[in-house]
Write a protein that holds these residues in place. Structure first.
Motif, PDB file in Angstrom:
ATOM      1  N   ALA A  32     -31.511 -31.839  -7.548  1.00 16.95           N
ATOM      2  CA  ALA A  32     -32.052 -32.929  -7.413  1.00 16.95           C
ATOM      3  C   ALA A  32     -32.510 -32.601  -5.567  1.00 16.95           C
ATOM      4  O   ALA A  32     -33.666 -33.027  -5.425  1.00 16.95           O
ATOM      5  CB  ALA A  32     -31.340 -34.248  -7.644  1.00 16.95           C
ATOM      6  N   LEU A  33     -31.673 -32.038  -5.108  1.00 19.11           N
ATOM      7  CA  LEU A  33     -31.941 -31.574  -3.742  1.00 19.11           C
ATOM      8  C   LEU A  33     -33.045 -30.836  -3.474  1.00 19.11           C
ATOM      9  O   LEU A  33     -33.687 -30.847  -2.540  1.00 19.11           O
ATOM     10  CB  LEU A  33     -30.580 -31.114  -2.966  1.00 19.11           C
ATOM     11  N   MET A  34     -33.263 -29.860  -4.497  1.00 17.57           N
ATOM     12  CA  MET A  34     -34.480 -28.777  -4.306  1.00 17.57           C
ATOM     13  C   MET A  34     -35.507 -29.575  -4.777  1.00 17.57           C
ATOM     14  O   MET A  34     -36.917 -29.269  -4.414  1.00 17.57           O
ATOM     15  CB  MET A  34     -34.148 -27.776  -5.405  1.00 17.57           C
ATOM     16  N   SER A  35     -35.605 -30.572  -5.461  1.00 15.42           N
ATOM     17  CA  SER A  35     -36.910 -31.184  -5.759  1.00 15.42           C
ATOM     18  C   SER A  35     -37.686 -32.011  -4.548  1.00 15.42           C
ATOM     19  O   SER A  35     -37.065 -32.170  -3.654  1.00 15.42           O
ATOM     20  CB  SER A  35     -36.912 -32.377  -6.991  1.00 15.42           C
ATOM     21  N   ARG A  54     -33.725 -27.681   1.208  1.00 18.83           N
ATOM     22  CA  ARG A  54     -34.306 -26.938  -0.243  1.00 18.83           C
ATOM     23  C   ARG A  54     -33.990 -25.367  -0.087  1.00 18.83           C
ATOM     24  O   ARG A  54     -34.040 -24.852  -0.989  1.00 18.83           O
ATOM     25  CB  ARG A  54     -35.757 -27.157  -0.274  1.00 18.83           C
ATOM     26  N   ILE A  55     -34.150 -24.924   0.867  1.00 19.81           N
ATOM     27  CA  ILE A  55     -33.745 -23.341   0.896  1.00 19.81           C
ATOM     28  C   ILE A  55     -32.330 -22.990   0.811  1.00 19.81           C
ATOM     29  O   ILE A  55     -31.974 -21.994   0.504  1.00 19.81           O
ATOM     30  CB  ILE A  55     -34.502 -23.017   2.189  1.00 19.81           C
ATOM     31  N   ARG A  56     -31.668 -23.401   1.651  1.00 20.20           N
ATOM     32  CA  ARG A  56     -30.051 -23.049   1.775  1.00 20.20           C
ATOM     33  C   ARG A  56     -29.014 -23.918   1.004  1.00 20.20           C
ATOM     34  O   ARG A  56     -28.131 -23.635   0.376  1.00 20.20           O
ATOM     35  CB  ARG A  56     -29.653 -23.052   3.078  1.00 20.20           C
ATOM     36  N   LEU A  57     -29.004 -25.339   1.235  1.00 19.66           N
ATOM     37  CA  LEU A  57     -28.035 -26.393   0.753  1.00 19.66           C
ATOM     38  C   LEU A  57     -28.230 -26.240  -0.862  1.00 19.66           C
ATOM     39  O   LEU A  57     -27.005 -26.248  -1.382  1.00 19.66           O
ATOM     40  CB  LEU A  57     -28.282 -27.527   1.573  1.00 19.66           C
ATOM     41  N   ALA A  58     -29.317 -26.655  -1.358  1.00 23.10           N
ATOM     42  CA  ALA A  58     -29.485 -26.989  -2.758  1.00 23.10           C
ATOM     43  C   ALA A  58     -29.013 -25.580  -3.446  1.00 23.10           C
ATOM     44  O   ALA A  58     -28.045 -25.873  -4.601  1.00 23.10           O
ATOM     45  CB  ALA A  58     -30.734 -27.441  -3.164  1.00 23.10           C
ATOM     46  N   PRO A  59     -29.558 -24.557  -3.074  1.00 19.41           N
ATOM     47  CA  PRO A  59     -29.280 -23.314  -4.072  1.00 19.41           C
ATOM     48  C   PRO A  59     -27.526 -22.907  -3.970  1.00 19.41           C
ATOM     49  O   PRO A  59     -27.019 -22.724  -4.846  1.00 19.41           O
ATOM     50  CB  PRO A  59     -30.085 -22.025  -3.633  1.00 19.41           C
TER      51      PRO A  59
END
Length: 79
Positions: A32-35, A54-59
């Motif tokens: 959801a954070l990546m979307s 989107r680049i660090r936290l979500a993955p």
């Protein structure tokens, strides 16, 4: 007469399922954070697609969720 079926036990213990539920929640939150972050107009670039979330936290959250899922399968169920 009527034969009783033996009580079936679950494959994993309660603790295993709790960890697995936590893992599923973390994976869902990570995705959801990546979307989002796109633009409604394809001619306009939105730099928000490359932010920290989107680049660090979500993955990282998704990988943590997968790690917990693997851990939930590997821990010995308590009887």
């Amino acid at each position: 007469m009527g034969k009783r079926k033996p009580k079936q036990e679950l494959l994993f213990g309660k603790r295993n399922y709790q960890f697995f539920g936590l893992a599923l929640i973390l994976i869902a939150v990570g995705f959801a954070l990546m979307s989002g972050g796109g633009s409604s107009d394809p001619e306009i670039f939105n730099p928000m697609i490359y932010n920290f979330q989107r680049i660090r936290l979500a993955p990282t959250i998704v990988l943590l969720g997968f790690g917990i899922a693997i851990y939930s399968v590997l821990i010995k169920p308590s009887k």
